[in-house]
Motif scaffolding. Structure first.
Motif, mmCIF file in Angstrom:
data_model
loop_
_atom_site.group_PDB
_atom_site.id
_atom_site.type_symbol
_atom_site.label_atom_id
_atom_site.label_comp_id
_atom_site.label_asym_id
_atom_site.label_seq_id
_atom_site.Cartn_x
_atom_site.Cartn_y
_atom_site.Cartn_z
ATOM 1 N N LEU A 131 0.836 -1.187 0.000
ATOM 2 C CA LEU A 131 0.000 0.000 0.000
ATOM 3 C C LEU A 131 0.883 1.254 0.000
ATOM 4 N N VAL A 132 0.434 2.284 -0.673
ATOM 5 C CA VAL A 132 1.101 3.577 -0.602
ATOM 6 C C VAL A 132 0.771 4.204 0.748
ATOM 7 N N PRO A 133 1.778 4.722 1.470
ATOM 8 C CA PRO A 133 1.508 5.333 2.778
ATOM 9 C C PRO A 133 0.414 6.396 2.704
ATOM 10 N N ASP A 134 -0.492 6.368 3.691
ATOM 11 C CA ASP A 134 -1.556 7.372 3.749
ATOM 12 C C ASP A 134 -1.182 8.465 4.742
ATOM 13 N N ALA A 135 -2.119 9.374 5.013
ATOM 14 C CA ALA A 135 -1.847 10.510 5.895
ATOM 15 C C ALA A 135 -1.444 10.058 7.286
ATOM 16 N N ASP A 136 -2.075 8.985 7.785
ATOM 17 C CA ASP A 136 -1.729 8.479 9.118
ATOM 18 C C ASP A 136 -0.301 7.949 9.151
ATOM 19 N N ALA A 137 0.121 7.288 8.077
ATOM 20 C CA ALA A 137 1.481 6.748 8.017
ATOM 21 C C ALA A 137 2.510 7.873 8.008
ATOM 22 N N PHE A 138 2.224 8.929 7.275
ATOM 23 C CA PHE A 138 3.149 10.065 7.255
ATOM 24 C C PHE A 138 3.221 10.730 8.625
ATOM 25 N N HIS A 139 2.079 10.870 9.274
ATOM 26 C CA HIS A 139 2.069 11.480 10.605
ATOM 27 C C HIS A 139 2.859 10.625 11.594
ATOM 28 N N ALA A 140 2.677 9.313 11.541
ATOM 29 C CA ALA A 140 3.399 8.417 12.447
ATOM 30 C C ALA A 140 4.898 8.488 12.206
ATOM 31 N N PHE A 141 5.302 8.576 10.940
ATOM 32 C CA PHE A 141 6.717 8.691 10.619
ATOM 33 C C PHE A 141 7.290 9.991 11.166
ATOM 34 N N GLN A 142 6.571 11.086 11.005
ATOM 35 C CA GLN A 142 7.030 12.369 11.517
ATOM 36 C C GLN A 142 7.214 12.324 13.029
ATOM 37 N N GLN A 143 6.310 11.635 13.723
ATOM 38 C CA GLN A 143 6.424 11.527 15.170
ATOM 39 C C GLN A 143 7.647 10.709 15.562
ATOM 40 N N ARG A 144 7.909 9.629 14.829
ATOM 41 C CA ARG A 144 9.089 8.804 15.108
ATOM 42 C C ARG A 144 10.373 9.591 14.895
ATOM 43 N N CYS A 145 10.355 10.497 13.940
ATOM 44 C CA CYS A 145 11.545 11.313 13.676
ATOM 45 C C CYS A 145 11.855 12.260 14.834
ATOM 46 N N LEU B 270 12.602 13.723 7.028
ATOM 47 C CA LEU B 270 11.658 14.764 7.406
ATOM 48 C C LEU B 270 12.392 16.097 7.347
ATOM 49 N N VAL B 271 11.871 17.024 6.568
ATOM 50 C CA VAL B 271 12.458 18.360 6.463
ATOM 51 C C VAL B 271 11.390 19.368 6.877
ATOM 52 N N HIS B 272 11.668 20.157 7.893
ATOM 53 C CA HIS B 272 10.707 21.197 8.249
ATOM 54 C C HIS B 272 11.429 22.523 8.457
ATOM 55 N N PRO B 273 10.784 23.617 8.073
ATOM 56 C CA PRO B 273 11.431 24.927 8.125
ATOM 57 C C PRO B 273 11.629 25.402 9.559
ATOM 58 N N THR B 274 12.735 26.082 9.786
ATOM 59 C CA THR B 274 12.984 26.769 11.053
ATOM 60 C C THR B 274 13.027 28.273 10.829
ATOM 61 N N GLY B 275 12.835 28.686 9.571
ATOM 62 C CA GLY B 275 12.819 30.085 9.172
ATOM 63 C C GLY B 275 12.593 30.136 7.674
ATOM 64 N N PRO B 276 12.519 31.319 7.085
ATOM 65 C CA PRO B 276 12.279 31.415 5.635
ATOM 66 C C PRO B 276 13.401 30.826 4.794
ATOM 67 N N SER B 277 14.614 30.812 5.321
ATOM 68 C CA SER B 277 15.760 30.277 4.570
ATOM 69 C C SER B 277 16.589 29.341 5.443
#
Length: 262
Positions: A5-19, A151-158
């Motif tokens: 199965l292709v990961p769904d929204a719940d799978a992505f959320h769980a992965f982000q939490q594990r990170c 997982l890549v998330h912004p800490t500022g505009p750049s």
């Protein structure tokens, strides 16, 4: 065959939490590592590594992680890497082979790779699958990615924070020095090279299909379509084991211990 199965929204959320979970150990360069023991019923450690990138936007780091052509410019570990087919608007099946520290045998893996961009967070998840046209090779050991991604998330505009997570069964019995080297040297060095590659990417991309980004624009994806029913989950138990536990770490001609580039 077990259904893929292709990961769904719940799978992505769980992965982000594990990170984000875990006992992180930060070194003097600001890079943090978390090596977690296997969960019950599993024998594979989970390695997480995190780096702050103060001068590159999250979207640029995400592009670098997704750009297969550019990867061959910065990934000194790669033997072969290419996408095989498209299984969804946000998922491909891919092949990757890499060099291992001498004298270990090199490994390869076939994965389903899915991605999501939401609320400023860029997430990539991969796991091993079987593809009928990509059976294990005699010259490589087929590894199994139980879970792997970024997982890549912004800490500022750049600026942004990049987290890499890997729970990979390399198949076989490995000496302890391998586990230590991967967690303490190889993966951190890979992220530092990736950091440098992100800084250089905008200039490179200007000369290499500036507006070609199929990971952002699915209509640009020219890979052949593949039904999920043609795939199966790859389990470690179905692959041959190899015993490399007695191998000593090799040294190069200068007397230093061998690293990634061999």
């Amino acid at each position: 065959m077990e259904r893929v199965l292709v990961p769904d929204a719940d799978a992505f959320h769980a992965f982000q939490q594990r990170c984000q979970d875990g006992d992180w150990q930060r070194d003097c360069s600001g890079l943090a590592v978390c090596l977690e023991p296997p969960p019950p019923g599993c024998t594979v450690h989970q390695l997480k590594c995190r780096i702050d990138i103060p001068e590159v936007a999250a979207g640029t780091v995400y592009d670098v992680l997704q750009d297969g052509e550019y990867r061959r410019q910065w990934d000194t570990n790669v033997i072969a890497s290419h996408d095989i087919a498209r299984v969804a608007a946000n998922a491909n099946v891919s092949y990757y082979a890499w060099r291992c520290p001498k004298p270990l045998k090199n490994r390869d893996v076939v994965t389903l790779r899915a991605w999501q961009v939401e609320d400023g967070c860029h997430t990539i998840i991969s796991f091993s699958v079987k593809h009928p046209k990509y059976p294990p090779r005699k010259d490589l050991v087929r590894a199994v990615a139980l879970l792997m991604g970024y997982l890549v998330h912004p800490t500022g505009p750049s600026s942004c924070r990049l987290t890499y997570l890997a729970q990979v069964d390399p198949k076989g019995s490995l000496p302890k020095w391998v586990v230590n080297k991967v967690s303490q040297y190889l993966v951190p060095q890979m992220l530092k090279r990736l950091h440098k590659a992100c800084v250089q990417y905008p200039a490179w991309k200007q000369q290499h299909g500036l507006n070609v980004k199929p990971w952002l624009y699915p209509e640009q994806n020219e890979l052949p379509e593949l039904a999920l029913s043609a795939l199966a989950l790859q389990h470690a138990a179905s692959l041959d084991d190899i015993d490399e536990s007695g191998l000593a770490e090799a040294k190069d001609e200068s007397g230093e211990h061998g690293g990634e580039e061999n």
